[in-house]
Design a protein around this motif. Sequence first.
Motif, PDB file in Angstrom:
ATOM      1  N   THR A 250       0.936  -0.672  -0.046  1.00  0.00           N
ATOM      2  CA  THR A 250       0.206   0.291   0.084  1.00  0.00           C
ATOM      3  C   THR A 250       0.594   1.116  -0.210  1.00  0.00           C
ATOM      4  OG1 THR A 250      -1.947  -1.140   0.792  1.00  0.00           O
ATOM      5  CG2 THR A 250      -1.390   0.946   1.277  1.00  0.00           C
ATOM      6  N   GLU A 251       1.479   0.895   0.859  1.00  0.00           N
ATOM      7  CA  GLU A 251       2.512   2.397   0.858  1.00  0.00           C
ATOM      8  C   GLU A 251       3.413   2.847  -0.023  1.00  0.00           C
ATOM      9  OE1 GLU A 251       4.934   2.979   4.607  1.00  0.00           O
ATOM     10  OE2 GLU A 251       3.746   2.128   5.957  1.00  0.00           O
ATOM     11  N   LYS A 252       3.611   1.748  -0.763  1.00  0.00           N
ATOM     12  CA  LYS A 252       4.872   1.906  -2.132  1.00  0.00           C
ATOM     13  C   LYS A 252       3.900   2.928  -3.429  1.00  0.00           C
ATOM     14  CE  LYS A 252       7.710   0.394  -5.601  1.00  0.00           C
ATOM     15  NZ  LYS A 252       6.808   0.989  -7.368  1.00  0.00           N
ATOM     16  N   LEU A 253       2.314   1.919  -3.340  1.00  0.00           N
ATOM     17  CA  LEU A 253       1.241   2.364  -4.318  1.00  0.00           C
ATOM     18  C   LEU A 253       1.454   4.290  -4.162  1.00  0.00           C
ATOM     19  CD1 LEU A 253      -0.646   1.628  -6.195  1.00  0.00           C
ATOM     20  CD2 LEU A 253      -2.407   1.505  -4.766  1.00  0.00           C
ATOM     21  N   LEU A 254       0.748   4.541  -3.025  1.00  0.00           N
ATOM     22  CA  LEU A 254       0.695   5.821  -2.586  1.00  0.00           C
ATOM     23  C   LEU A 254       2.654   6.806  -3.001  1.00  0.00           C
ATOM     24  CD1 LEU A 254      -0.527   5.076   1.467  1.00  0.00           C
ATOM     25  CD2 LEU A 254      -1.588   6.529  -1.266  1.00  0.00           C
ATOM     26  N   ALA A 255       3.322   5.983  -2.455  1.00  0.00           N
ATOM     27  CA  ALA A 255       4.608   6.634  -3.182  1.00  0.00           C
ATOM     28  C   ALA A 255       4.257   6.827  -4.715  1.00  0.00           C
ATOM     29  CB  ALA A 255       5.912   6.325  -2.502  1.00  0.00           C
ATOM     30  N   VAL A 261       1.774  12.080 -10.863  1.00  0.00           N
ATOM     31  CA  VAL A 261       0.752  12.816  -9.908  1.00  0.00           C
ATOM     32  C   VAL A 261       1.320  13.489  -8.624  1.00  0.00           C
ATOM     33  CG1 VAL A 261      -1.850  13.250 -10.198  1.00  0.00           C
ATOM     34  CG2 VAL A 261      -0.442  11.140 -11.202  1.00  0.00           C
ATOM     35  N   PRO A 262       2.587  14.207  -8.622  1.00  0.00           N
ATOM     36  CA  PRO A 262       2.257  15.083  -7.221  1.00  0.00           C
ATOM     37  C   PRO A 262       1.171  15.654  -6.578  1.00  0.00           C
ATOM     38  CG  PRO A 262       3.809  15.569  -8.608  1.00  0.00           C
ATOM     39  CD  PRO A 262       2.818  14.890  -9.827  1.00  0.00           C
ATOM     40  N   ASP A 263       0.204  16.531  -7.334  1.00  0.00           N
ATOM     41  CA  ASP A 263      -0.586  16.962  -6.964  1.00  0.00           C
ATOM     42  C   ASP A 263      -2.145  16.639  -6.751  1.00  0.00           C
ATOM     43  OD1 ASP A 263      -1.670  17.034  -9.227  1.00  0.00           O
ATOM     44  OD2 ASP A 263      -2.480  19.251  -9.188  1.00  0.00           O
ATOM     45  N   MET A 264      -1.806  15.363  -6.997  1.00  0.00           N
ATOM     46  CA  MET A 264      -3.181  14.297  -7.054  1.00  0.00           C
ATOM     47  C   MET A 264      -3.242  14.491  -5.513  1.00  0.00           C
ATOM     48  SD  MET A 264      -3.449  10.434  -6.214  1.00  0.00           S
ATOM     49  CE  MET A 264      -3.484   9.415  -8.535  1.00  0.00           C
ATOM     50  N   ALA A 265      -4.784  14.458  -5.235  1.00  0.00           N
ATOM     51  CA  ALA A 265      -5.647  14.491  -4.306  1.00  0.00           C
ATOM     52  C   ALA A 265      -6.296  13.106  -3.696  1.00  0.00           C
ATOM     53  CB  ALA A 265      -7.102  15.742  -3.924  1.00  0.00           C
ATOM     54  N   ILE A 266      -6.098  12.373  -2.744  1.00  0.00           N
ATOM     55  CA  ILE A 266      -6.432  11.298  -2.597  1.00  0.00           C
ATOM     56  C   ILE A 266      -6.715  10.588  -1.511  1.00  0.00           C
ATOM     57  CG2 ILE A 266      -5.290   8.774  -1.447  1.00  0.00           C
ATOM     58  CD1 ILE A 266      -2.306   9.703  -2.723  1.00  0.00           C
ATOM     59  N   ARG A 267      -8.404  10.380  -1.667  1.00  0.00           N
ATOM     60  CA  ARG A 267      -9.239  10.666  -0.867  1.00  0.00           C
ATOM     61  C   ARG A 267      -9.795   8.898  -0.075  1.00  0.00           C
ATOM     62  NH1 ARG A 267     -14.209  10.250   1.582  1.00  0.00           N
ATOM     63  NH2 ARG A 267     -14.715  12.473   1.419  1.00  0.00           N
ATOM     64  N   THR A 268      -9.412   8.494   0.978  1.00  0.00           N
ATOM     65  CA  THR A 268      -9.529   6.825   1.172  1.00  0.00           C
ATOM     66  C   THR A 268     -10.915   7.012   2.802  1.00  0.00           C
ATOM     67  OG1 THR A 268      -8.208   5.202   1.777  1.00  0.00           O
ATOM     68  CG2 THR A 268      -8.004   7.041   2.951  1.00  0.00           C
ATOM     69  N   THR A 269     -11.436   5.438   3.157  1.00  0.00           N
ATOM     70  CA  THR A 269     -12.005   5.445   3.535  1.00  0.00           C
ATOM     71  C   THR A 269     -11.177   4.029   4.994  1.00  0.00           C
ATOM     72  OG1 THR A 269     -12.959   3.771   1.844  1.00  0.00           O
ATOM     73  CG2 THR A 269     -13.590   6.116   3.047  1.00  0.00           C
ATOM     74  N   LEU A 270     -11.555   4.204   5.497  1.00  0.00           N
ATOM     75  CA  LEU A 270     -11.195   3.093   6.915  1.00  0.00           C
ATOM     76  C   LEU A 270     -12.035   2.038   7.332  1.00  0.00           C
ATOM     77  CD1 LEU A 270      -8.236   5.217   7.842  1.00  0.00           C
ATOM     78  CD2 LEU A 270      -7.856   3.522   6.298  1.00  0.00           C
ATOM     79  N   ILE A 271     -11.837   1.275   8.179  1.00  0.00           N
ATOM     80  CA  ILE A 271     -12.760   0.444   9.068  1.00  0.00           C
ATOM     81  C   ILE A 271     -12.198   0.249  10.494  1.00  0.00           C
ATOM     82  CG2 ILE A 271     -14.193  -1.670   9.624  1.00  0.00           C
ATOM     83  CD1 ILE A 271     -14.096  -2.385   6.579  1.00  0.00           C
ATOM     84  N   TYR A 292       0.697   9.463   6.559  1.00  0.00           N
ATOM     85  CA  TYR A 292       0.286  10.343   5.127  1.00  0.00           C
ATOM     86  C   TYR A 292      -0.583  11.268   4.638  1.00  0.00           C
ATOM     87  CZ  TYR A 292       2.671   6.374   2.829  1.00  0.00           C
ATOM     88  OH  TYR A 292       3.625   5.166   3.272  1.00  0.00           O
ATOM     89  N   ARG A 293      -0.883  11.652   5.491  1.00  0.00           N
ATOM     90  CA  ARG A 293      -1.635  12.721   5.440  1.00  0.00           C
ATOM     91  C   ARG A 293      -2.212  12.565   4.448  1.00  0.00           C
ATOM     92  NH1 ARG A 293       0.083  16.914   8.565  1.00  0.00           N
ATOM     93  NH2 ARG A 293       0.147  18.974   6.784  1.00  0.00           N
TER      94      ARG A 293
END
Length: 410
Positions: A250-255, A261-271, A292-293
Amino acid sequence: MGQLRANKFDVTHEKQEERSETVVINTCGFIDNAKEESIEAILQYAKAKEEGLVDKVYVTGCLSERYKEDLEKDIPNVDEYFGTHDLPRLLKTLGADYKHELVGERLLTTPIHYAYLKISEGCDRPCSFCAIPIMRGKHVSKSMEVIVKEAEALAREGTKELILIAQDLTYYGLDIYKDRRLAELLEKLDKVEGIEWIRLHYAFPSGFPMDVLDVMVKSNKICNYIDIPLQHASDKMLKSMRRGITAAKTEKLLADFKCIVPDMAIRTTLICGYPGETEEDFEELKDFVRKYRFDRLGVFTYSHEDNTHAFKLEDDVPMEVKEERVAEIMSIQQEISNSLNQQKIGKSFKVLIDRKEGDHFIGRTEYDSPEVDNEVLIEAKEQYLRIGDFAMVEITSAEDYDLYGALVKN
Ligand code: SF4
């Protein structure tokens, strides 16, 4: 609704009139909260029927697919319950014909300038907590031709922003083309005249098709935005959840996202509060959120759903603990969101104006999806803006989840 309109029915989304001939309730059966909301709506209209305000009440969608027999028994005042694959039968019951030739005919429930566009239905993933495959069945992609036609029809009506949805966007094409084809689909949608923004919701992290990022970089229309539900960050939890991914991957994918795409906004959901989630697992999750902010983040308490794999496990985290954990994550996220928003002050963004509310026009940047993300508020006293238009706005101040701005003068 498009089918009913084509059959010359007078149809509206949500109740407008005091009295309706027929009400059709489309239900959700995903998790406890959604089920409760659906049941409340059914009870409300069953009562309206008793009071003579409505003649017929029909219920369709996921909840009635999953719990038809229970519902028939518990709320018998409903005229008929339908499942997720019963649209032709529902139309027939309403006295309408199912018209196969209606490709892309829609009656939007959103403002005309943005529309959700479903590219596939169902899901082949084995996530242990999830009841969606039980309700929506196996993954079935719509063909590219059908999706493009639907996008063109929407653009002709005035839609400027397409929000692509599916249970799993990244699986697109595997069933019908034997290959992941989301990138190719995006290239085709990019050419649809009138569409200015294309937004991606619900991407599954494992096996993410990286060519999508290349299209995102090349295209001015694909928003630098992705909604990628990650659910957890502890390997033990991810394994039990059957997510097919580890924390390291997961961390590799986010990196990779941020690198390409440096300015990509990432939305996620957690349980929070999945069976067996210990304090240690939760600490890992908190560290992950801090590190990961994420630009946008939502958290759910685990809902123990029958017939899922996780239902065999013990739902051993008490509800108060689940709720405390959700609140803790959201308070970390609130600070992150505020600090990310402060960094936007003084910068200008292209904003799509969604509505006017009181003294403000309210819009969104390409980094924000409707209803779930940040909004930009612009004083309405001195400037006139049209709903559905784009405007260049300079951010002048920021709160946790809202930005305030002023029009950039040419
Ligand atoms: S990918 Fe999404 S819809 Fe499919 S099983 Fe997993 S959580 Fe459910």
